[in-house]
Design a protein around this motif. Structure first.
Motif, PDB file in Angstrom:
ATOM      1  N   GLY A  40       0.876  -1.166   0.000  1.00  0.00           N
ATOM      2  CA  GLY A  40       0.000   0.000   0.000  1.00  0.00           C
ATOM      3  C   GLY A  40       0.911   1.213   0.000  1.00  0.00           C
ATOM      4  N   VAL A  41       0.373   2.372  -0.227  1.00  0.00           N
ATOM      5  CA  VAL A  41       1.192   3.581  -0.258  1.00  0.00           C
ATOM      6  C   VAL A  41       1.868   3.764   1.103  1.00  0.00           C
ATOM      7  CG1 VAL A  41       1.201   6.076  -0.542  1.00  0.00           C
ATOM      8  CG2 VAL A  41      -0.250   4.648  -2.010  1.00  0.00           C
ATOM      9  N   GLY A  42       3.197   3.746   1.082  1.00  0.00           N
ATOM     10  CA  GLY A  42       3.955   3.901   2.322  1.00  0.00           C
ATOM     11  C   GLY A  42       4.025   2.654   3.177  1.00  0.00           C
ATOM     12  N   ARG A  43       3.471   1.536   2.699  1.00  0.00           N
ATOM     13  CA  ARG A  43       3.478   0.279   3.476  1.00  0.00           C
ATOM     14  C   ARG A  43       4.517  -0.667   2.862  1.00  0.00           C
ATOM     15  NH1 ARG A  43      -2.305  -1.767   2.978  1.00  0.00           N
ATOM     16  NH2 ARG A  43      -1.394  -3.594   4.036  1.00  0.00           N
ATOM     17  N   MET A  44       5.763  -0.531   3.339  1.00  0.00           N
ATOM     18  CA  MET A  44       6.872  -1.318   2.806  1.00  0.00           C
ATOM     19  C   MET A  44       7.040  -2.612   3.598  1.00  0.00           C
ATOM     20  SD  MET A  44       9.619   1.755   2.263  1.00  0.00           S
ATOM     21  CE  MET A  44       9.291   2.444   3.897  1.00  0.00           C
ATOM     22  N   ARG A  45       7.505  -3.638   2.940  1.00  0.00           N
ATOM     23  CA  ARG A  45       7.793  -4.901   3.601  1.00  0.00           C
ATOM     24  C   ARG A  45       9.222  -4.869   4.140  1.00  0.00           C
ATOM     25  NH1 ARG A  45       5.308  -9.627  -0.389  1.00  0.00           N
ATOM     26  NH2 ARG A  45       3.245  -8.650  -0.689  1.00  0.00           N
ATOM     27  N   GLY A  46       9.344  -4.851   5.453  1.00  0.00           N
ATOM     28  CA  GLY A  46      10.675  -4.841   6.060  1.00  0.00           C
ATOM     29  C   GLY A  46      11.454  -3.574   5.828  1.00  0.00           C
ATOM     30  N   GLY A  47      10.796  -2.517   5.418  1.00  0.00           N
ATOM     31  CA  GLY A  47      11.486  -1.252   5.173  1.00  0.00           C
ATOM     32  C   GLY A  47      12.153  -1.165   3.819  1.00  0.00           C
ATOM     33  N   TYR A  48      11.875  -2.124   2.930  1.00  0.00           N
ATOM     34  CA  TYR A  48      12.534  -2.139   1.616  1.00  0.00           C
ATOM     35  C   TYR A  48      11.667  -1.433   0.579  1.00  0.00           C
ATOM     36  CZ  TYR A  48      15.654  -5.572   3.689  1.00  0.00           C
ATOM     37  OH  TYR A  48      16.571  -6.199   4.503  1.00  0.00           O
ATOM     38  N   GLU A  49      12.266  -0.428  -0.081  1.00  0.00           N
ATOM     39  CA  GLU A  49      11.556   0.301  -1.124  1.00  0.00           C
ATOM     40  C   GLU A  49      12.386   0.443  -2.389  1.00  0.00           C
ATOM     41  OE1 GLU A  49      10.836   4.371  -0.139  1.00  0.00           O
ATOM     42  OE2 GLU A  49      12.745   4.611   0.917  1.00  0.00           O
ATOM     43  N   TYR A  50      13.723   0.601  -2.225  1.00  0.00           N
ATOM     44  CA  TYR A  50      14.615   0.834  -3.366  1.00  0.00           C
ATOM     45  C   TYR A  50      16.011   0.416  -2.928  1.00  0.00           C
ATOM     46  CZ  TYR A  50      16.625   3.314  -7.395  1.00  0.00           C
ATOM     47  OH  TYR A  50      17.272   3.626  -8.564  1.00  0.00           O
ATOM     48  N   SER A  51      16.756  -0.278  -3.792  1.00  0.00           N
ATOM     49  CA  SER A  51      17.976  -0.941  -3.321  1.00  0.00           C
ATOM     50  C   SER A  51      19.157  -0.004  -3.073  1.00  0.00           C
ATOM     51  CB  SER A  51      18.388  -2.057  -4.286  1.00  0.00           C
ATOM     52  OG  SER A  51      17.728  -3.261  -3.941  1.00  0.00           O
ATOM     53  N   ARG A  52      19.091   1.240  -3.528  1.00  0.00           N
ATOM     54  CA  ARG A  52      20.123   2.181  -3.091  1.00  0.00           C
ATOM     55  C   ARG A  52      19.992   2.436  -1.598  1.00  0.00           C
ATOM     56  NH1 ARG A  52      18.862   7.163  -3.006  1.00  0.00           N
ATOM     57  NH2 ARG A  52      17.818   7.205  -5.042  1.00  0.00           N
ATOM     58  N   THR A  53      18.756   2.492  -1.124  1.00  0.00           N
ATOM     59  CA  THR A  53      18.487   2.767   0.285  1.00  0.00           C
ATOM     60  C   THR A  53      18.721   1.537   1.150  1.00  0.00           C
ATOM     61  OG1 THR A  53      16.815   4.345  -0.431  1.00  0.00           O
ATOM     62  CG2 THR A  53      16.773   3.678   1.886  1.00  0.00           C
ATOM     63  N   LYS A  54      18.229   0.387   0.684  1.00  0.00           N
ATOM     64  CA  LYS A  54      18.318  -0.813   1.503  1.00  0.00           C
ATOM     65  C   LYS A  54      18.135  -2.036   0.617  1.00  0.00           C
ATOM     66  CE  LYS A  54      16.392  -2.502   5.916  1.00  0.00           C
ATOM     67  NZ  LYS A  54      15.315  -2.264   6.931  1.00  0.00           N
ATOM     68  N   ASN A  55      18.992  -3.031   0.811  1.00  0.00           N
ATOM     69  CA  ASN A  55      18.915  -4.274   0.045  1.00  0.00           C
ATOM     70  C   ASN A  55      19.185  -5.432   1.002  1.00  0.00           C
ATOM     71  OD1 ASN A  55      20.658  -6.503  -1.399  1.00  0.00           O
ATOM     72  ND2 ASN A  55      19.373  -5.627  -2.996  1.00  0.00           N
ATOM     73  N   PRO A  56      18.434  -6.523   0.942  1.00  0.00           N
ATOM     74  CA  PRO A  56      18.612  -7.598   1.921  1.00  0.00           C
ATOM     75  C   PRO A  56      19.996  -8.234   1.925  1.00  0.00           C
ATOM     76  CG  PRO A  56      16.504  -7.830   0.792  1.00  0.00           C
ATOM     77  CD  PRO A  56      17.260  -6.768   0.064  1.00  0.00           C
ATOM     78  N   THR A  57      20.606  -8.383   0.751  1.00  0.00           N
ATOM     79  CA  THR A  57      21.956  -8.976   0.714  1.00  0.00           C
ATOM     80  C   THR A  57      22.964  -8.025   1.352  1.00  0.00           C
ATOM     81  OG1 THR A  57      21.322  -9.988  -1.400  1.00  0.00           O
ATOM     82  CG2 THR A  57      23.639 -10.146  -0.739  1.00  0.00           C
ATOM     83  N   ARG A  58      22.867  -6.748   0.991  1.00  0.00           N
ATOM     84  CA  ARG A  58      23.776  -5.772   1.597  1.00  0.00           C
ATOM     85  C   ARG A  58      23.530  -5.669   3.098  1.00  0.00           C
ATOM     86  NH1 ARG A  58      22.380  -1.308  -0.986  1.00  0.00           N
ATOM     87  NH2 ARG A  58      21.675   0.077   0.676  1.00  0.00           N
ATOM     88  N   ARG A  59      22.260  -5.739   3.492  1.00  0.00           N
ATOM     89  CA  ARG A  59      21.960  -5.627   4.918  1.00  0.00           C
ATOM     90  C   ARG A  59      22.555  -6.792   5.700  1.00  0.00           C
ATOM     91  NH1 ARG A  59      22.424  -2.220   7.939  1.00  0.00           N
ATOM     92  NH2 ARG A  59      21.870  -2.804  10.051  1.00  0.00           N
TER      93      ARG A  59
END
Length: 383
Positions: A40-59
């Motif tokens: 939903g608008v503003g409802r991200m799964r685990g805080g992931y929206e765009y991989s520059r900001t956050k990526n599971p492998t990098r995290r």
């Protein structure tokens, strides 16, 4: 058992790396995606929206690095210099001042001298093994005391705890480049440092197949600044690079033990060569920083430098004649490397106060059979 009570190798293999909840895969997947479905608008799964900001492998890599350095926040970058540049932009402003080592890595010197100076950041080189010399270099504008320990390529040793106190008394941060030691041999945050810097290209990656960098901090507000600048500047580690680095970190402890074993044997062999005027290795009791290194390091590392009695051309000749020791820049991989710093990694410091001696040779001692490495050096020395 909590993560805080686990040993180093256990953390290296498990921190930030639970089994994949969907498939049960025991290895962190490579999340090769740029964007993520939102519920939903503003409802991200685990805080992931765009991989520059956050990526599971990098995290996963960032959490592992933080655990290895006994810090709370890790940040992974495209290179060690990307990590350094992001840190400077996050912490410093035009008119600020930084104390740097008088034998800093050539790329770090170039960043300060040719890049950061253009936006108004001032710096002073100081002998970081001498606390009084560092104190004398600090000014009211000093924002960072920046050290490498051991230094690259002269293997100088900084007393991290003493310099942390000095920096904090001056209202500055202590930043420690821990690349040469790796978190297995030394943990600067535990000794009072504010920021740890790594070129993860080196020992953490460990296989000369990936370029990366990292910052690790404890302080929440500093972490917020780094997160903002990391996202805003964008010099982050890609997922495949993060995955390779994470794979390398799993075997860091066993590799570092072999690096140290081999380096000690080679230093012993070098000690019998008349062609050498000085051996630079903190494991030697004659090294000026030996006692400090013994206090703050688990062992003394896999980097060895030495100076040729006959001068620069003799140093170059040894580099050219080596075969098993690959002539190349970088360090910290499983294979052994040899280089002439004055003409290679530290050429950018030529003519400056950080210029390295022309008779210097630097070895990154790998994990091959040490008898073969010694035989190769014997050939390079001419018998």
């Amino acid at each position: 058992m909590t993560a805080d009570s686990q040993g180093f190798s256990t953390r290296a293999i498990h921190a930030g790396q639970p089994a994949d909840p969907t498939t049960g895969a025991v290895v962190t997947p490579i999340y090769a995606t740029s964007t993520y479905l939102q519920d939903g608008v503003g409802r991200m799964r685990g805080g992931y929206e765009y991989s520059r900001t956050k990526n599971p492998t990098r995290r996963a890599l960032e959490e592992c690095l933080a655990a290895l350095e006994e810090g709370r926040h890790g940040f992974a970058f495209a290179s060690g210099l990307a990590a350094e540049d992001t840190l400077l932009r996050a912490v410093c402003a035009p008119g600020d001042h930084v104390v740097i080592p008088d034998d800093a890595y050539g790329g770090t010197f170039r960043l300060f001298d040719k890049v950061a100076s253009r936006w108004g950041l001032d710096y002073t080189p100081a002998k970081i093994s001498d606390v009084a010399a560092v104190r004398a270099a600090v000014t009211p504008r000093t924002r960072i005391v920046w050290v490498e320990t051991p230094t690259n390529p002269l293997l100088g040793i900084a007393d991290i705890a003493a310099l942390a106190q000095l920096a904090h008394d001056a209202g500055a941060l202590l930043v420690v480049d821990n690349t040469f030691a790796s978190p297995y041999l030394q943990q600067p945050l535990v000794l009072g440092a504010d920021v740890v810097v790594h070129s993860t290209t080196k020992y953490l990656g460990g296989h000369s197949d990936v370029v990366g960098g990292a910052l690790v901090v404890d302080d929440d507000s500093l972490a917020d600044e780094l997160a903002f600048h990391s996202n805003s500047m964008g010099a982050i580690s890609g997922p495949f690079d993060a995955w390779l680095t994470l794979r390398g970190a799993k075997t860091l402890a066993v590799r570092m033990e072999r690096h140290c074993d081999n380096a000690e044997r080679i230093v012993e062999w070098l000690g019998g060569r008349d062609e050498i005027s000085h051996i630079l290795y903190p494991g030697l009791e004659t090294h000026s920083g030996h006692e400090v290194a013994a206090k703050q390091m688990r062992r003394f590392g896999g980097m060895v430098s030495f100076r040729m009695r006959a001068g620069e051309e003799a140093a170059v000749a040894v580099c050219d004649r080596a075969e098993l020791f690959t002539l190349g820049e970088s360090l910290g991989g499983v294979e052994s490397l040899i280089e002439h710093p004055g003409r290679m990694t530290h050429a950018s410091a030529a003519g400056s106060p950080l210029e390295v001696p022309g008779d210097l040779v630097r070895l990154s001692v790998g994990i091959e059979d040490v008898e073969d490495l010694i035989a190769d050096l014997a050939r390079a020395f001419g018998g």
